[in-house]
Each structure stands twice: as structure tokens, then as C-alpha cells.
Design an enzyme around this catalytic site. Structure first.
Site, PDB file in Angstrom:
ATOM      1  NE  ARG A 102      -4.016   1.893   0.844  1.00  0.00           N
ATOM      2  CZ  ARG A 102      -5.070   2.195   0.080  1.00  0.00           C
ATOM      3  NH1 ARG A 102      -5.188   1.898  -0.834  1.00  0.00           N
ATOM      4  NH2 ARG A 102      -6.099   2.831   0.531  1.00  0.00           N
ATOM      5  CB  THR A 376      -9.052  -0.466  -7.437  1.00  0.00           C
ATOM      6  OG1 THR A 376      -8.990   0.738  -6.879  1.00  0.00           O
ATOM      7  CG2 THR A 376      -8.351  -1.746  -6.805  1.00  0.00           C
ATOM      8  CB  THR A 394      -5.672   0.811  -6.313  1.00  0.00           C
ATOM      9  OG1 THR A 394      -6.669   2.067  -6.670  1.00  0.00           O
ATOM     10  CG2 THR A 394      -5.081   1.175  -5.109  1.00  0.00           C
ATOM     11  CG  ASN A 396      -7.852   6.587  -4.432  1.00  0.00           C
ATOM     12  OD1 ASN A 396      -8.907   5.631  -4.470  1.00  0.00           O
ATOM     13  ND2 ASN A 396      -7.898   7.792  -4.219  1.00  0.00           N
ATOM     14  CG  ASP A 418      -8.497   5.427  -0.411  1.00  0.00           C
ATOM     15  OD1 ASP A 418      -9.586   5.954  -0.734  1.00  0.00           O
ATOM     16  OD2 ASP A 418      -8.005   4.499  -0.927  1.00  0.00           O
ATOM     17  CB  SER A 447      -7.153  -0.152   1.359  1.00  0.00           C
ATOM     18  OG  SER A 447      -7.856  -0.749   0.086  1.00  0.00           O
ATOM     19  CB  SER A 448     -12.615  -0.890   0.587  1.00  0.00           C
ATOM     20  OG  SER A 448     -13.005  -0.125   1.275  1.00  0.00           O
ATOM     21  N   GLY A 468     -13.260  -1.213  -6.907  1.00  0.00           N
ATOM     22  CA  GLY A 468     -14.764  -0.698  -6.519  1.00  0.00           C
ATOM     23  C   GLY A 468     -14.831  -0.102  -5.244  1.00  0.00           C
ATOM     24  N   GLY A 469     -13.628   0.267  -4.587  1.00  0.00           N
ATOM     25  CA  GLY A 469     -13.773   0.983  -3.351  1.00  0.00           C
ATOM     26  C   GLY A 469     -14.619   0.411  -2.286  1.00  0.00           C
TER      27      GLY A 469
END
Ligand code: GLY
Length: 567
Positions: A102, A376, A394, A396, A418, A447-448, A468-469
Site C-alpha cells: 500500500r 482499482t 490501485t 485510487n 483514502d 483501503s477496502s 470498486g472502493g
């Protein structure tokens, strides 16, 4: 702007999707079943490169590296070398783990960096321009994977992407629409014309000579090239001109981290997913633990009761997400409790079939908004040895910050968005975030992304994930349940209509045109608000199912240009 952009993008993509009535035949003809190995990702070119590596004797980790580089070339919308991501893996002998590559906040970042002198969030500061860029993790991630698991020469893993960048990538219809939608931002943010900023049409070929050169330097000089070499110089000096604060020190200090996976059981399935700084694994655990004691399949697929049950579980999981979760290196989180079945049952104690639970009764706050973006990309790989990798990466936003390092030929992420720009209150997009996800120098933003691997009865069963967040989490849950509870094929499960609830806003987002009005009406009568008008595309899942006979079935999402390739 972001919410507006999501809405437009959803329309762009959905406009090209087959209507639900035409889906069945379409799905059947797209099913791909192979004997030994498979790669499913956002572009055919990248899936083919991954499979080429597997055919040459490489393992899933080799293919992961090659596919990532190939996506950076063929899918600049989200594939990247200057973004970040997560990998969940299971080796042939059942060992599991995750890699967190990340992005991080720069060392000069600060809690209030997106606030004006009145304490209000400055519009666009965390999504566009130099300040929105987080310290990239992708290249360190790929080299860490190679160091631990790689078997083929590194050159052979990066070379196909270099060749592709030189030869060029054929523009698809969906890609042309996306590029043309975002063109105005390229010029606005860069102040110069970048190669993507043309009226590209389906069938045209885009070549990426600068990116090819950058990849060649990475091939020749290794990880250092990106974090300390010529590419680092290009990145830092370009960012500086655009108000960025990332320094050579930030880049030199970046390190991806191996982390223990979130592991929990749902009935006879064992789910292995991403821990913080992703909220994915924790939320998936909370949702599945919450629904497990209830009848799931007997309610029927996408019926009022099924949607109600999942919605109430999602509502509670997302309320916890926004309050508790952040970067494990900076905040203490009650992970063991959050993923325990006993906790999920306590959270569902006030659930009633008779009416919706208002989100305001689940947690404080009276906020509208939509969390995170969807730009992403996910890919799933299984090799002939039985290793599996599930990878989500991603930039973002679409093309990240839109900033494009011209000499390097790559986009920079806008992952700083984020973070919670102003913890506890909604920002200009209506986003809510907790103290746990406040900005601190060197911290990773929440993050998701939910790369996930599932075993059943001790055997590899499914590999899946999605962009897709926040809709990543609910897309992964629904796709798994579609196969596990409703006996769909992998492709049917991926293509099935999806819905989404994330606590706030207090509504159920549904893919437009894919849920009947009578169903929506029955939910409405129970107190649910339905949003099909501005719903984003809910996930774009790429998955692999290991069938009882050991064959592999790919699920490549029709919502994009995604493709299953195997042998
Ligand atoms: N940038 C989207 C996510 O990490 O969830």
C-alpha cells in the site's frame, strides 16, 4: 466532483453492458474451464502474458509479477507502477500470507494538510495534483514477491510488458469511452499534452515508448531504479513542479510488508483475506459471521429477505470499519473481536425481518456520501502446482491524480484521498472517516481492497477480488455466496446483479436495471431506501473456481474488458 465522476463512469460502463434479459446466453458462452492453470484480469493482453509465464514453468508468483507489469501497460486506468496494492496467497502446501504494498503518506504529510484556515476541507486537494499522491508501493511489492517466491529470471517476467509497451495496445470500446471522458483532466493537471490525451477510438493502437524505457531501466537496475535512481529523480522533480511533497527520502524508505492474513470460517469454507491497512478481510468476516446463523439459500437469490439480511450485516460491518480501522502500524484495533462469530451475533441482536434498522441507530452520525473510488484492478491466478494468488492494486482515482510523469511514461496515484481528511466529519464529497484513519507521516491509508482466497474441506476452492472502493467488500461477499449458497457457476456468480450497503449513506445501492421494481417496492415498504439512479458500477470481480474434478473455471466480469485465460 468524485461522486459525479463515479456516476458518469457508471453510466459509461453500464451503457455498454448487456441488459439482464440478454445475460443468460451471453454468460454461458463466456465460461472458460481449463485443466491446469488460469489467470483472470482486466485485459486480455495481461491475462495472456500471465499464462505464458505459467506455461514456461513459472509459478503463480512469477505470473503475478508479469501480469502486474502487463496491466501497468495495458490498463493505465488502474494498472500501475506508481500506485500500490495487496496480495493474498496460498502456496501448494497450504501456507497462507499477505503482502501489503500500500502507498504511504509522505514524511512531510500532516493531519490537517487538506484543511483551509477555517478548518474546512479544500475541494480537490486530496484527489488532484501533487498533494494527493502517496508514496508508491507497487515496485517494491513486486520485488519482494520475487525475492520470496520467484523462480524464473526476473528479466523474463518484465520483458513481455516492455515488448507490449513498444508494440502498443489496441484500444477497446470501453477504454476509448473512459479515456475520452477523462481527457480534460489530463491537460488540466499536467499543463501539457500526454500521450493518452487524444481522441482515441476503438481499434487504434497506443504505444508507450517512455514507459517501455522505464521498465527497461527497472529490468536492468532493479528495485533501486524506481526508489533511488533516474526514475525516482523524474518522479520527485515532476511532483515538485505540481505542488507535491514526496522526496527521495520518502521513496528510499518505502518498504512493502508481509502480514498475517485474516482467516475465518463460514460453514465448511475457510476464508483467507487481507488484514489492515485494508478493511476488506475484517468486513468480509463480520458480514459472513453475521449472516451465518440465518437461513441464506432458503431465502432465494436476490430476494427481499436475502437483500435485507445482507444489507443489515453490511450496515453493521461498515459502521465498525469507519470507526475502528486504520494502519496496524499506527493504531490499535480489536481485530480478534471484530472477526469473531460471537461479536457478529451481538451486532445482529437488534436485527428484525419486519423493518430496516436505521443507520443512525447503529452508530452516530448523520452523513451522506460515498466512500472511496472504484478505479482499482484485481487479478486472480492459480498455477499447475496448486499455488494461488489474489492481487488487487490501485491508483485510487481513474488514472490516479491524473498527473503523468512524462519522461517516465506513468501516472501517479491519488491515494492520499483514502485517509480521513477531517476525522469524524464528512468532507466535500460527503466522505466520513474515523480518527483511526487520520493522516500521519509515513502512515498507510485505509483501503477496502479485498483480495481473497477460499478453501473448502481443506482444498483450494476459490480465488477472487474486485475493484470498486467500498463496493469491493460487498462484491466479494456476494460473488462467493452466489457459488457457495446458490450453486452458480463462477461466471454466473460474477455476472449476477449486485447491490451494496455501507452504513452511510443509509441506502441500498443497486445496479441500475437489474432489480425488479416489485422487489425494490417490497424493500421500500420495510423502510429501505433504494438508489439505482446514481449507483456506481458495483465491483468488477475476477475470480477462479476450483471445481470438484480439479478443473478451473474463470469468472471474468462482463462489466469491463476482463478475460479468463488458462490451459
Ligand atoms: N483506493 C481504493 C481502496 O484502496 O480501497
Amino acid at each position: 466532483m468524485k461522486r459525479f465522476t463515479l456516476g458518469i463512469l457508471a453510466i459509461l460502463i453500464l451503457a455498454q453492458c448487456n441488459p439482464p434479459t440478454a445475460k443468460k446466453n451471453h454468460m454461458v458462452s463466456r465460461e472458460v474451464i481449463t485443466d491446469s492453470a488460469m489467470v483472470v484480469c482486466a485485459r486480455t493482453e495481461a491475462s495472456k502474458i500471465g499464462i505464458k509465464i505459467l506455461k514456461e514453468g513459472g509459478n503463480a508468483f512469477d505470473a503475478m509479477i508479469a501480469t502486474s507489469f502487463a496491466l501497468a501497460v495495458s490498463y493505465p486506468f488502474a494498472g500501475n507502477i506508481a500506485g500500490g496494492g495487496f496480495m493474498v496467497y496460498q502456496t501448494r502446501d497450504g501456507k497462507t500470507g499477505t503482502l501489503d504494498f500500500r502507498e504511504k503518506a509522505p514524511l512531510a504529510a500532516s493531519r490537517n494538510m487538506y484543511l483551509d484556515s477555517h478548518g474546512n476541507v479544500i475541494k480537490g486537494a486530496s484527489t488532484l495534483g501533487g498533494l494527493s499522491v502517496g508514496v508508491p508501493g507497487t515496485i517494491d511489492g513486486l520485488f519482494q514477491v520475487y525475492k520470496k517466491f520467484g523462480t524464473l529470471p526476473f528479466d523474463s517476467l518484465i520483458q513481455p510488458a516492455i515488448d507490449l509497451a513498444k508494440k502498443g495496445v489496441v484500444v477497446t470500446k470501453k477504454q476509448a469511452e473512459r479515456i475520452n471522458h477523462y481527457r480534460k483532466y489530463f491537460a488540466m493537471e499536467n499543463g501539457l499534452t500526454i500521450p493518452l490525451d487524444k481522441d482515441w477510438k476503438a481499434g487504434d493502437t497506443i504505444k508507450y515508448p517512455q514507459l517501455a524505457k522505464t521498465l527497461e531501466r527497472i529490468r536492468d537496475n532493479g528495485r533501486k531504479e524506481f526508489y533511488e535512481g533516474e526514475t525516482a529523480d523524474m518522479l520527485v522533480s515532476y511532483l515538485k513542479k505540481h505542488g507535491g511533497i514526496i522526496t527521495k527520502k520518502d521513496l528510499a524508505q518505502y518498504q512493502a510488508k508481509w502480514r498475517k492474513a485474516i482467516v475465518f470460517d463460514y460453514k465448511d469454507a475457510r476464508i483467507i483475506s487481507m488484514p489492515p491497512p485494508s478493511s476488506g478481510g475484517v468486513c468480509i468476516a463480520e458480514i459472513l459471521n453475521a449472516i451465518e446463523p440465518f437461513p441464506v439459500a432458503t431465502n432465494g437469490h436476490n430476494t427481499t429477505k436475502y437483500i435485507q439480511l445482507l444489507t443489515e450485516a453490511e450496515r453493521r460491518a461498515f459502521a465498525d470499519r469507519d470507526y475502528f480501522l486504520g494502519d496496524a502500524d499506527y493504531v490499535k484495533m480489536p481485530i480478534d473481536t471484530l472477526i469473531s462469530p460471537a461479536y457478529a451475533r451481538r451486532r445482529m441482536a437488534n436485527f428484525s425481518w419486519k423493518h430496516a434498522t436505521p443507520s443512525s441507530e447503529i452508530a452516530h452520525g448523520d452523513i451522506n456520501g460515498f466512500h472511496e473510488s472504484m478505479e482499482t484492478t484485481h487479478f486472480s491466478i492459480v498455477d499447475k502446482f496448486g499455488n494461488a494468488v489474489s492481487v488487487t492494486t490501485t491508483l485510487n482515482g481513474a488514472y490516479g491524480s491524473k498527473l503523468y510523469v512524462p519522461e517516465g511514461g506513468f501516472f501517479l496515484n491519488n491515494e492520499m484521498d483514502d485517509f480521513s481528511s477531517k476525522p469524524g466529519t464528512p468532507n466535500q464529497f460527503g466522505l466520513i472517516g474515523g480518527e483511526a484513519n487520520s493522516i500521519q507521516p509515513g502512515k498507510r491509508m485505509l483501503s477496502s481492497m479485498s483480495p481473497t482466497i477460499i478453501d473448502r474441506k481443506g482444498k483450494l476452492y476459490m480465488v477472487l477480488g474486485s475493484p470498486g472502493g467500498s463496493t469491493i467488500i460487498t462484491s466479494v461477499v456476494q460473488t462467493f455466496l452466489n457459488v457457495y449458497e446458490f450453486n452458480m457457476t463462477m461466471q454466473q456468480a460474477v455476472d449476477a446483479p449486485r447491490f451494496h450497503m455501507q452504513w452511510l449513506p443509509d441506502d441500498i445501492q443497486m445496479e441500475p436495471g437489474r432489480f425488479s421494481l416489485s422487489l425494490q417496492d417490497s424493500l421500500h415498504k420495510l423502510g429501505y431506501t433504494i438508489d439505482t439512479t446514481n449507483a456506481p458500477v458495483i465491483g468488477k470481480v475476477d475470480a477462479i473456481l476450483i471445481m470438484p474434478d480439479g478443473k478451473l473455471e474463470g469468472g471474468a466480469d462482463y462489466r469491463g474488458d476482463d478475460k479468463s485465460v488458462g490451459y
